[in-house]
Design an enzyme around this catalytic site. Structure first.
Site, PDB file in Angstrom:
ATOM      1  CE  LYS A  59      -3.514   2.727   0.834  1.00 27.30           C
ATOM      2  NZ  LYS A  59      -4.535   2.972  -0.203  1.00 27.30           N
ATOM      3  CG  MET A  85      -9.326   3.559  -0.478  1.00 23.91           C
ATOM      4  SD  MET A  85     -10.776   2.905   0.322  1.00 23.91           S
ATOM      5  CE  MET A  85     -10.032   2.049   1.700  1.00 23.91           C
ATOM      6  CB  CYS A 142      -2.816   9.827  -4.073  1.00 23.86           C
ATOM      7  SG  CYS A 142      -4.267   9.455  -3.049  1.00 23.86           S
TER       8      CYS A 142
HETATM    9  C1  LIG Z   1      -9.289   0.601  -2.678  1.00 22.17           C
HETATM   10  C2  LIG Z   1      -8.216   1.167  -3.549  1.00 22.17           C
HETATM   11  C3  LIG Z   1      -7.113   1.785  -2.971  1.00 22.17           C
HETATM   12  C4  LIG Z   1      -6.082   2.290  -3.774  1.00 22.17           C
HETATM   13  N1  LIG Z   1      -4.981   2.825  -3.186  1.00 22.17           N
HETATM   14  C5  LIG Z   1      -3.907   3.159  -3.946  1.00 22.17           C
HETATM   15  C6  LIG Z   1      -2.678   3.545  -3.338  1.00 22.17           C
HETATM   16  O1  LIG Z   1      -2.530   3.582  -2.120  1.00 22.17           O
HETATM   17  N2  LIG Z   1      -1.647   3.869  -4.149  1.00 22.17           N
HETATM   18  C7  LIG Z   1      -1.738   3.808  -5.529  1.00 22.17           C
HETATM   19  O2  LIG Z   1      -0.748   4.096  -6.215  1.00 22.17           O
HETATM   20  N3  LIG Z   1      -2.900   3.432  -6.129  1.00 22.17           N
HETATM   21  C8  LIG Z   1      -3.961   3.099  -5.366  1.00 22.17           C
HETATM   22  N4  LIG Z   1      -5.119   2.666  -5.968  1.00 22.17           N
HETATM   23  C9  LIG Z   1      -5.200   2.648  -7.448  1.00 22.17           C
HETATM   24  C10 LIG Z   1      -4.861   1.278  -8.008  1.00 22.17           C
HETATM   25  O3  LIG Z   1      -3.522   0.914  -7.712  1.00 22.17           O
HETATM   26  C11 LIG Z   1      -5.069   1.240  -9.526  1.00 22.17           C
HETATM   27  O4  LIG Z   1      -4.172   2.148 -10.133  1.00 22.17           O
HETATM   28  C12 LIG Z   1      -6.481   1.599  -9.963  1.00 22.17           C
HETATM   29  O5  LIG Z   1      -7.437   1.104  -9.048  1.00 22.17           O
HETATM   30  C13 LIG Z   1      -6.791   1.024 -11.345  1.00 22.17           C
HETATM   31  O6  LIG Z   1      -6.700  -0.376 -11.338  1.00 22.17           O
HETATM   32  P1  LIG Z   1      -8.005  -1.349 -11.270  1.00 22.17           P
HETATM   33  O7  LIG Z   1      -8.891  -0.939 -12.390  1.00 22.17           O
HETATM   34  O8  LIG Z   1      -7.446  -2.730 -11.373  1.00 22.17           O
HETATM   35  O9  LIG Z   1      -8.662  -1.089  -9.955  1.00 22.17           O
HETATM   36  C14 LIG Z   1      -6.175   2.176  -5.186  1.00 22.17           C
HETATM   37  C15 LIG Z   1      -7.286   1.558  -5.761  1.00 22.17           C
HETATM   38  C16 LIG Z   1      -8.300   1.052  -4.962  1.00 22.17           C
HETATM   39  C17 LIG Z   1      -9.465   0.353  -5.619  1.00 22.17           C
END
Ligand SMILES: Cc1cc2nc3c(=O)[nH]c(=O)nc-3n(C[C@H](O)[C@H](O)[C@H](O)COP(=O)(O)O)c2cc1C
Length: 323
Positions: A59, A85, A142
């Site tokens: 994370k 988040m 972020c």
């Molecule tokens: C619950 C949640 C928390 C996330 N927290 C972070 C984070 O802490 N750092 C980050 O670089 N991306 C974070 N992301 C983004 C994801 O790493 C990713 O780039 C984004 O969700 C797109 O991918 P997906 O379509 O597979 O969800 C988060 C995504 C979700 C769903």
């Protein structure tokens, strides 16, 4: 009766080689978890270590531990999720302390850092440069911290930050980028990245500041920022593919690209490979399905590649046809 011998015995998923490299670090598979879901606690990271993920990704951490934004801050949607988040995490020192134990799980470890200033990021990159981490992903994207714009949308500040962060050690550093929507922005960011020893980029973070409304309750569906949050999942796959493709045409080959956004099956993973990704990450699908998603998606990718007669990642990478 014995099993019929296939006409082409090698044309099966088990002969497809999904090994790849990011920043010179060998990965035994093309797929791992994205920073975010289910990678905050040591128990979650250990569970990843016992799964089929190619790497253990943490994370995004900050200098101090954070509770994150007010709830509700995550809602599943039919084709993905909306989240704000706000970087709930244990603080970087907790991750530093657990790295030697995670290292025993024999997978590359990728730490994600997300400081609120260049000084924060400098402190954390310096610390992880001296640690058991294999790769460092710096989150410039972020979208969910009130009053803190996404650094990746400010080209001058990105440039200033990289000047500082790229001279703190020899471990490969990568950038987690926000989605861009204009060719002038793809090339402006690529021109900055090319000036520094960046080993990889990860495209894309959630599509920031989107709004989902529940017509029944006439309400936003998450609390932070009046309902504005990061969109994830199937909705954003075309945006992720476009970003991977654009950067793969603009950056030199020694800068690897990790694709993320809407990957939930082998076909999605294959599309990112065609666009030019060297590896992919999974966030929302992992949140919904758990660690089983890594072996399922890898098997689906291998089966698809075998059916098409491909045996390695390199054969397909970047081979998108245009019309
Ligand atoms: C619950 C949640 C928390 C996330 N927290 C972070 C984070 O802490 N750092 C980050 O670089 N991306 C974070 N992301 C983004 C994801 O790493 C990713 O780039 C984004 O969700 C797109 O991918 P997906 O379509 O597979 O969800 C988060 C995504 C979700 C769903």
């Amino acid at each position: 009766m014995s099993d019929p011998t296939p006409a082409c015995p090698r044309n099966t998923a088990e002969f497809v080689d999904l090994t790849t490299h990011i920043g010179g670090i060998a990965l035994d598979n093309y797929l791992f978890n994205a920073s975010g879901p289910l990678c905050t606690s040591e128990a979650e990271l250990t569970q990843l270590g016992h799964s089929a993920t190619a790497a253990i990704m943490t994370k995004s951490c900050t200098i101090l531990p954070r509770e994150g934004n007010a709830e509700p801050r995550y809602q599943n949607l039919p084709l993905g999720a909306l989240q704000s988040m706000g970087l709930p995490n244990l603080g970087y020192q907790a991750y530093l302390a657990m790295l030697p134990r995670l290292k025993l799980l024999n997978k590359p470890i990728v730490v994600s850092i997300s400081g609120f200033s260049v000084t924060d990021n400098q402190t954390m990159v310096s610390a992880f440069q001296q640690s058991d981490a294999d790769l460092i992903e710096v989150n410039f994207s972020c979208p969910n911290i009130e009053g803190k714009p996404q650094l990746g949308y400010d080209f001058e500040q990105t440039d200033q930050a990289l000047k500082v962060l790229c001279q703190l050690g020899d471990k490969p550093i990568g950038l987690k980028l926000p989605p861009y929507f204009d060719f002038s922005h793809f090339s402006a960011m690529a021109d900055i990245i090319k000036q520094y020893p960046i080993s990889f980029i990860t495209c894309i973070n959630s599509v920031g500041n989107t709004l989902v409304i529940d017509a029944e309750t006439e309400s936003a569906i998450i609390k932070p920022k009046g309902g504005f949050g990061g969109l994830c999942g199937d909705y954003i796959k075309p945006i992720g593919l476009a970003n991977v493709r654009a950067f793969s045409t603009l950056l030199p080959e020694n800068i690897d690209i990790i694709g993320v956004g809407g990957i939930k099956n082998g076909t999605d993973a294959f599309e990112y490979l065609l666009a030019g990704a060297s590896a992919v990450q999974v966030a929302t699908c992992y949140e919904k399905e758990g660690v089983e998603c890594f072996s399922r998606i890898s098997n689906e990718l291998a089966t698809l590649m075998a059916r098409k007669g491909y045996k390695t990642i390199a054969e397909v990478k970047g081979q998108l046809k245009t019309l």
